[in-house]
Design an enzyme around this catalytic site. Structure first.
Site, PDB file in Angstrom:
ATOM      1  N   ARG A  34     -56.400  11.151  35.295  1.00  0.00           N
ATOM      2  CA  ARG A  34     -55.498  10.873  36.404  1.00  0.00           C
ATOM      3  C   ARG A  34     -54.610  12.066  36.713  1.00  0.00           C
ATOM      4  NH1 ARG A  34     -52.021   5.890  34.845  1.00  0.00           N
ATOM      5  NH2 ARG A  34     -51.185   6.314  36.921  1.00  0.00           N
ATOM      6  N   SER A 148     -62.520   4.008  13.962  1.00  0.00           N
ATOM      7  CA  SER A 148     -62.813   5.308  14.568  1.00  0.00           C
ATOM      8  C   SER A 148     -61.528   6.055  14.881  1.00  0.00           C
ATOM      9  CB  SER A 148     -63.612   5.111  15.868  1.00  0.00           C
ATOM     10  OG  SER A 148     -63.018   4.106  16.668  1.00  0.00           O
ATOM     11  N   ALA A 150     -60.286   9.397  16.896  1.00  0.00           N
ATOM     12  CA  ALA A 150     -60.825  10.215  17.978  1.00  0.00           C
ATOM     13  C   ALA A 150     -61.193  11.618  17.520  1.00  0.00           C
ATOM     14  CB  ALA A 150     -59.817  10.281  19.125  1.00  0.00           C
ATOM     15  N   LYS A 201     -55.397  -5.598  13.905  1.00  0.00           N
ATOM     16  CA  LYS A 201     -55.402  -4.566  12.863  1.00  0.00           C
ATOM     17  C   LYS A 201     -54.326  -3.508  13.110  1.00  0.00           C
ATOM     18  CE  LYS A 201     -57.451  -1.108  15.315  1.00  0.00           C
ATOM     19  NZ  LYS A 201     -57.097   0.335  15.361  1.00  0.00           N
ATOM     20  N   SER A 264     -53.749   7.632  11.484  1.00  0.00           N
ATOM     21  CA  SER A 264     -53.375   6.416  12.210  1.00  0.00           C
ATOM     22  C   SER A 264     -51.953   6.501  12.748  1.00  0.00           C
ATOM     23  CB  SER A 264     -53.498   5.202  11.282  1.00  0.00           C
ATOM     24  OG  SER A 264     -52.863   4.076  11.844  1.00  0.00           O
ATOM     25  N   ARG A 265     -51.813   6.368  14.062  1.00  0.00           N
ATOM     26  CA  ARG A 265     -50.488   6.376  14.675  1.00  0.00           C
ATOM     27  C   ARG A 265     -49.695   5.127  14.284  1.00  0.00           C
ATOM     28  NH1 ARG A 265     -53.686   8.476  18.995  1.00  0.00           N
ATOM     29  NH2 ARG A 265     -53.814   6.448  20.017  1.00  0.00           N
ATOM     30  N   VAL A 289     -49.527   6.895  22.418  1.00  0.00           N
ATOM     31  CA  VAL A 289     -49.412   5.440  22.410  1.00  0.00           C
ATOM     32  C   VAL A 289     -49.754   4.896  21.029  1.00  0.00           C
ATOM     33  CG1 VAL A 289     -50.373   3.302  23.340  1.00  0.00           C
ATOM     34  CG2 VAL A 289     -49.936   5.228  24.860  1.00  0.00           C
TER      35      VAL A 289
END
Length: 342
Positions: A34, A148, A150, A201, A264-265, A289
């Site tokens: 975008r 997964s 990224a 999760k 992991s965020r 996010v």
């Protein structure tokens, strides 16, 4: 199928588009952003430094930010992957339905629930199709999920995911597009179970991060993950999903990865909450996010509406949104009455 499209040039959309561009049939793959500036930078440098630092994008991956001309050469049987967050799903679908020419096979990659409604992604899409009187446009839908990160997918490291759909034909299309190299794609018809696993999760990963940040030990982590899995299974089955889905890639598999992996965020949010840091500051520092924060209250609300007990999820919401001290939340959980394991 002539082409493959990905909407959303965040980390996950970019990583999956990179993998798809190496498909066995040599089908052209377009990644849409975008942001005109981001698309221009990616085309010039072949790097998406904003989301996937220092990982070069393949030369064959096409980059676009031109929404009005994106689908000019598309065919109805083409594959469209929606890689926006759940919070952006409604807007994306609404924009798609305003176009005269679009692919009719939609696969969403987002994990979570719509914050204010507690709707799963497939329900959000069904609602928008109905509101736009587009139910007769022959759109086939599916969800792709599983354990997964990224950056690992972008680097070509091994990964296994599940695609769930009511259409076995669409499942086969997704497998044909993505099941190659170091990625395995399994099929399922349990859309509800796959979507709820991906949402719950993330909340449990925040809880695990809190426990690890407080130094509660590996015994506590094992107990939390096990009891969290029980919460996941209860809500899944109450909503019509299959209990075995909770034991598969999109349930326990994704839970283990997100709750224990350093990439992991959501886990990082929990670790920071354990130090007493406030949520706005944590999210500002994170820069990306964290879906668990966005959907925790929606998961809790959905559970309450179905009469499902989810004490871990409830306590995560108390820490996130009511500033309950993390250590106090643990004491409250440990002080609950004894009961049978179920």
């Amino acid at each position: 199928m002539k082409r493959i499209y990905f909407l959303g040039a965040g980390a996950w959309g970019t990583a999956m588009a990179m993998h798809a561009s190496k498909n066995k049939k040599g089908l052209p793959v377009t990644l849409w952003s975008r942001s005109d500036e981001l698309a221009k930078t990616i085309r010039a440098t072949r790097f998406n430094q904003q989301y996937l630092q220092d990982i070069q994008l393949p030369a064959e991956l096409l980059i676009s930010s031109d929404w009005n001309q994106l689908f000019d050469d598309c065919a109805q049987e083409d594959l469209l992957f929606i890689a926006t967050p759940v919070s952006g799903l409604k807007e994306t679908v609404d924009h798609l339905l305003k176009l005269q020419q679009i692919p009719k096979n939609w696969v969403w990659l987002c994990k979570g629930l719509e914050p204010k409604t507690s709707l799963m992604p497939h329900q959000v899409i069904a609602r928008e199709l109905s509101l736009a009187s587009a139910n007769d446009r022959g759109i086939n839908t599916a969800v792709l999920s599983g354990p997964s990160f990224a950056s690992e997918v972008a680097k070509g490291m091994p990964c296994a995911l599940t695609v769930a759909s009511e259409s076995n034909e669409l499942i086969a299309k997704v497998q044909d597009a993505l099941h190659h190299g170091n990625m395995r794609i399994y099929g399922s018809n349990d859309i509800v179970g796959v979507e709820l696993g991906g949402a719950i999760k993330n909340v449990l990963a925040i809880a695990t991060g809190i426990g690890d940040g407080l130094g509660l030990g590996l015994n506590a982590r094992a107990a939390l993950l096990t009891r969290g899995l029980a919460e996941m299974m209860r809500l899944m089955t109450a909503m019509g999903g299959k209990s075995e889905t909770a034991m598969g890639l999109t349930g326990v598999g994704d839970l283990i990865l997100t709750a224990t992996g350093d990439l992991s965020r959501n886990r990082r949010v929990g670790l920071q909450l354990a130090t007493g840091k406030k949520l706005p500051e944590i999210l500002k520092d994170l820069g990306h996010v964290a879906e668990g924060v966005l959907c925790a209250q929606a998961v809790s609300d959905l559970a309450k509406s179905k009469g499902i007990e989810m004490p871990i999820t409830h306590m995560v919401c108390e820490v996130l949104f009511k500033e309950l001290d993390a250590a106090t939340a643990v004491k409250l959980l440990m002080g609950r009455d004894a009961k049978s394991e179920a």
